[in-house]
Design a protein around this motif. Sequence first.
Motif, PDB file in Angstrom:
ATOM      1  N   THR A  21      27.557  36.046  38.923  1.00 48.59           N
ATOM      2  CA  THR A  21      27.892  35.286  40.136  1.00 48.59           C
ATOM      3  C   THR A  21      28.661  36.164  41.117  1.00 48.59           C
ATOM      4  O   THR A  21      28.397  36.145  42.328  1.00 48.59           O
ATOM      5  N   GLU A  25      27.044  37.194  44.761  1.00 52.20           N
ATOM      6  CA  GLU A  25      27.674  36.949  46.060  1.00 52.20           C
ATOM      7  C   GLU A  25      27.698  38.210  46.907  1.00 52.20           C
ATOM      8  O   GLU A  25      27.507  38.162  48.119  1.00 52.20           O
ATOM      9  N   LEU A  90      36.386  37.628  46.264  1.00 53.60           N
ATOM     10  CA  LEU A  90      35.571  37.259  45.103  1.00 53.60           C
ATOM     11  C   LEU A  90      36.228  37.613  43.773  1.00 53.60           C
ATOM     12  O   LEU A  90      35.701  37.286  42.717  1.00 53.60           O
TER      13      LEU A  90
END
Length: 120
Positions: A21, A25, A90
Amino acid sequence: MVVAKLGAVVVDCPDPLALATFYGELLGATPVVDDETWVDLAGYEGTPLAFQLAPGHVPPRWPSPEGSQQFHLDLTVEDLDAAEERILALGATPLDTGDKSRTWRVYADPAGHPVCLCAG
């Protein structure tokens, strides 16, 4: 003589979906879960990237002669400052980002692997 063709880069980690993930991103990709031990990224240009469960994973120490970095990914970006803001949001950790005159900066991904943002 060509012996082989690169099929994919596979990253060992403690949580394949979480790390997929994170990179998804950054790369504009979608994680595709095979099972709890393997996640591929799909829907982006570039070398295939997958994430594999590694029980007992020990993150590399960078820079350290006692703890090899194992590997690192160079990600080409258009705007280093904007990319830095995003990678930190992130969950990346800065490793070597102080010299803003350079065309690259080094971070650790959430599993501790070094990843470089490179001006391109």
